[in-house]
Design a protein around this motif. Structure first.
Motif, mmCIF file in Angstrom:
data_model
loop_
_atom_site.group_PDB
_atom_site.id
_atom_site.type_symbol
_atom_site.label_atom_id
_atom_site.label_comp_id
_atom_site.label_asym_id
_atom_site.label_seq_id
_atom_site.Cartn_x
_atom_site.Cartn_y
_atom_site.Cartn_z
ATOM 1 N N ALA A 1 0.823 -1.202 0.000
ATOM 2 C CA ALA A 1 0.000 0.000 0.000
ATOM 3 C C ALA A 1 0.862 1.260 0.000
ATOM 4 O O ALA A 1 0.558 2.243 -0.679
ATOM 5 C CB ALA A 1 -0.934 -0.002 1.206
ATOM 6 N N MET A 2 1.963 1.234 0.753
ATOM 7 C CA MET A 2 2.870 2.380 0.771
ATOM 8 C C MET A 2 3.462 2.612 -0.611
ATOM 9 O O MET A 2 3.581 3.750 -1.083
ATOM 10 C CB MET A 2 3.992 2.150 1.792
ATOM 11 C CG MET A 2 3.524 2.057 3.237
ATOM 12 S SD MET A 2 3.007 3.648 3.910
ATOM 13 C CE MET A 2 4.601 4.447 4.124
ATOM 14 N N LYS A 3 3.828 1.519 -1.288
ATOM 15 C CA LYS A 3 4.359 1.631 -2.640
ATOM 16 C C LYS A 3 3.316 2.184 -3.600
ATOM 17 O O LYS A 3 3.639 2.869 -4.576
ATOM 18 C CB LYS A 3 4.849 0.270 -3.141
ATOM 19 C CG LYS A 3 6.060 -0.272 -2.404
ATOM 20 C CD LYS A 3 6.442 -1.647 -2.943
ATOM 21 C CE LYS A 3 7.640 -2.231 -2.196
ATOM 22 N NZ LYS A 3 7.979 -3.596 -2.671
ATOM 23 N N ALA A 4 2.041 1.865 -3.322
ATOM 24 C CA ALA A 4 0.949 2.302 -4.201
ATOM 25 C C ALA A 4 0.521 3.738 -3.933
ATOM 26 O O ALA A 4 -0.294 4.282 -4.677
ATOM 27 C CB ALA A 4 -0.251 1.366 -4.045
ATOM 28 N N GLY A 5 1.032 4.353 -2.861
ATOM 29 C CA GLY A 5 0.707 5.750 -2.622
ATOM 30 C C GLY A 5 0.186 6.087 -1.247
ATOM 31 O O GLY A 5 -0.140 7.250 -0.971
ATOM 32 N N ALA A 6 0.066 5.084 -0.348
ATOM 33 C CA ALA A 6 -0.373 5.384 1.017
ATOM 34 C C ALA A 6 0.688 6.215 1.723
ATOM 35 O O ALA A 6 1.883 6.059 1.485
ATOM 36 C CB ALA A 6 -0.631 4.096 1.791
ATOM 37 N N TYR A 7 0.258 7.103 2.586
ATOM 38 C CA TYR A 7 1.184 7.961 3.318
ATOM 39 C C TYR A 7 1.770 7.257 4.535
ATOM 40 O O TYR A 7 2.873 7.573 4.974
ATOM 41 C CB TYR A 7 0.475 9.241 3.757
ATOM 42 C CG TYR A 7 0.403 10.310 2.694
ATOM 43 C CD1 TYR A 7 -0.068 10.025 1.402
ATOM 44 C CD2 TYR A 7 0.785 11.621 2.960
ATOM 45 C CE1 TYR A 7 -0.144 11.006 0.433
ATOM 46 C CE2 TYR A 7 0.710 12.614 1.993
ATOM 47 C CZ TYR A 7 0.252 12.300 0.735
ATOM 48 O OH TYR A 7 0.176 13.281 -0.234
ATOM 49 N N ASP A 8 1.000 6.314 5.113
ATOM 50 C CA ASP A 8 1.448 5.654 6.337
ATOM 51 C C ASP A 8 0.527 4.472 6.610
ATOM 52 O O ASP A 8 -0.472 4.286 5.901
ATOM 53 C CB ASP A 8 1.410 6.624 7.522
ATOM 54 C CG ASP A 8 2.431 6.270 8.609
ATOM 55 O OD1 ASP A 8 2.920 5.121 8.606
ATOM 56 O OD2 ASP A 8 2.713 7.137 9.451
ATOM 57 N N TYR A 9 0.871 3.649 7.621
ATOM 58 C CA TYR A 9 -0.024 2.584 8.043
ATOM 59 C C TYR A 9 0.080 2.408 9.554
ATOM 60 O O TYR A 9 1.089 2.739 10.175
ATOM 61 C CB TYR A 9 0.264 1.270 7.310
ATOM 62 C CG TYR A 9 1.581 0.612 7.665
ATOM 63 C CD1 TYR A 9 1.666 -0.283 8.733
ATOM 64 C CD2 TYR A 9 2.727 0.868 6.916
ATOM 65 C CE1 TYR A 9 2.875 -0.892 9.058
ATOM 66 C CE2 TYR A 9 3.937 0.271 7.226
ATOM 67 C CZ TYR A 9 4.006 -0.610 8.295
ATOM 68 O OH TYR A 9 5.191 -1.204 8.624
ATOM 69 N N LEU A 10 -1.007 1.909 10.132
ATOM 70 C CA LEU A 10 -1.074 1.629 11.568
ATOM 71 C C LEU A 10 -1.447 0.167 11.767
ATOM 72 O O LEU A 10 -2.173 -0.408 10.948
ATOM 73 C CB LEU A 10 -2.136 2.511 12.235
ATOM 74 C CG LEU A 10 -1.823 4.011 12.287
ATOM 75 C CD1 LEU A 10 -3.093 4.806 12.565
ATOM 76 C CD2 LEU A 10 -0.768 4.296 13.351
ATOM 77 N N VAL A 11 -0.942 -0.434 12.831
ATOM 78 C CA VAL A 11 -1.190 -1.851 13.101
ATOM 79 C C VAL A 11 -2.145 -1.989 14.288
ATOM 80 O O VAL A 11 -1.998 -1.309 15.314
ATOM 81 C CB VAL A 11 0.136 -2.590 13.399
ATOM 82 C CG1 VAL A 11 -0.135 -4.058 13.707
ATOM 83 C CG2 VAL A 11 1.088 -2.461 12.217
#
Length: 354
Positions: free
Chosen positions: A95-105
């Motif tokens: 998702a980050m590679k696809a353009g997401a700015y960040d992720y939370l777990v």
């Protein structure tokens, strides 16, 4: 209150989680809304754009990854932060590679949610600022091209004199190398049309510096690597400007290649030998000659003889041997006369380096 005021859309099929995040971020000072899945989120965004989407990865109807792709395709720089379970971390990386700015777990820590939201909004603000700056520069370059379209030869020379004045140590440089190039072109028996193209290309060779910030162009000390890379964009910028002016199309490729070396080094193109336009190969020699025989803040001018020896030494590497031979056949007093006619100090064979 948050550092950046923003509207945030929370997307999660679990109503309890969605409601918690909507309320928590609202209490933090953001304007918030919720959506149960990706499809509903897209409808809401179409009705009223948002600054940031905080979305679960796994949802029915349309999951977080599909939503991300749809948002990226919109091209409006909405920041997207993914929420995922530990086992979905590879998907989060994608998702980050696809353009997401960040992720939370999951399970979510509200403190980490706050940090992720603030970080994503700051990043988005930087992206938007960079886009705006690029747009402003592009618009200014277009206006500059429009002025060139209407300019007479006299107006071109005045315009270039103003551009040269941005670099105090290179005042009159463009006019000088234009006259040097024309003379060498005549020595090499170029046609009248080729001479005129060479004249204009040499006069306008640094026109792309109109797109380089003054802070870099006039920096009194050494440039950083990033600043040097920015400066090396000027042939491409110049090429783009001249391509927008029909009468200057023949000169555009010379401007693009005026820092290309005969052996294939140089920038921004890596052309070599005769792939480099002849006008650019001629210009390269006289430009270097003028630079070496002119005073600079960091060194005194070389004599004409010293500069000529250096050019001959670089024949076959930096310079076209045929052009160098033609240049070396011209008596040094001729270059001095051209320089003197333009009101510049003479640095001849008999003039000591200062």
């Amino acid at each position: 209150m948050p550092e950046i005021e923003a509207r945030i859309l929370i997307v999660d099929d679990e109503e309890a989680v969605r409601s918690l995040l909507v309320e928590f971020l609202a209490l933090s000072g953001y304007e918030t809304a919720g959506a149960a899945n990706g499809r509903e989120a897209l409808r809401r965004v179409a009705e009223r754009p948002v600054d940031l989407i905080l979305t679960d990865l796994r949802m029915p109807a349309m999951d977080g990854m599909e939503l991300l792709r749809a948002i990226v395709e919109r091209g409006d720089e909405t920041a997207v932060v993914l929420v995922t379970a530990c086992e979905d971390l590879p998907a989060a990386v994608e998702a980050m590679k696809a353009g997401a700015y960040d992720y939370l777990v999951k399970p979510l820590d509200l403190g980490m949610v706050t940090l992720a939201v603030e970080r994503a909004l700051r990043k988005r603000q930087g992206v938007l600022a960079a886009k705006l700056a690029a747009f402003d520069q592009s618009l200014e370059l277009q206006r500059f091209g429009d002025r060139l379209q209407e300019a007479s030869q006299e107006a071109l020379e005045m315009l270039v004199a103003v551009l040269d004045a941005r670099e105090r140590e290179t005042m009159c440089h463009s006019k000088r190398v234009s006259e040097f190039a024309v003379h060498l072109g005549q020595v090499m028996h170029l046609s009248e049309n080729e001479i005129e193209t060479l004249r204009r290309a040499a006069l306008l060779h640094d026109v792309g510096k109109v797109g380089i910030p003054d802070a870099i162009l006039g920096k009194p000390c050494d440039l950083t690597e990033a600043e040097r890379d920015e400066m090396r964009r000027h042939p491409e910028i110049g090429h783009r400007i001249l391509q927008a002016v029909a009468s200057l199309h023949p000169a555009a490729e010379i401007v693009l290649a005026h820092h290309a070396n005969f052996d294939g080094s140089g920038y921004p193109v890596t052309w070599a030998g005769e792939r480099i336009p002849l006008g650019a190969r001629i210009f390269s020699v006289v430009d270097c000659f003028d630079a070496m025989t002119s005073d600079r803040p960091y060194r005194s001018a070389l004599s004409g003889e010293e500069a000529r020896r250096e050019i001959v030494r670089c024949s076959g590497t930096q310079f076209d041997p045929g052009v160098v031979a033609a240049f070396a056949s011209v008596e040094l007093r001729v270059w001095d006369e051209i320089r003197a006619r333009l009101g510049a100090d003479v640095q001849s064979e008999s003039s000591p380096a200062r």
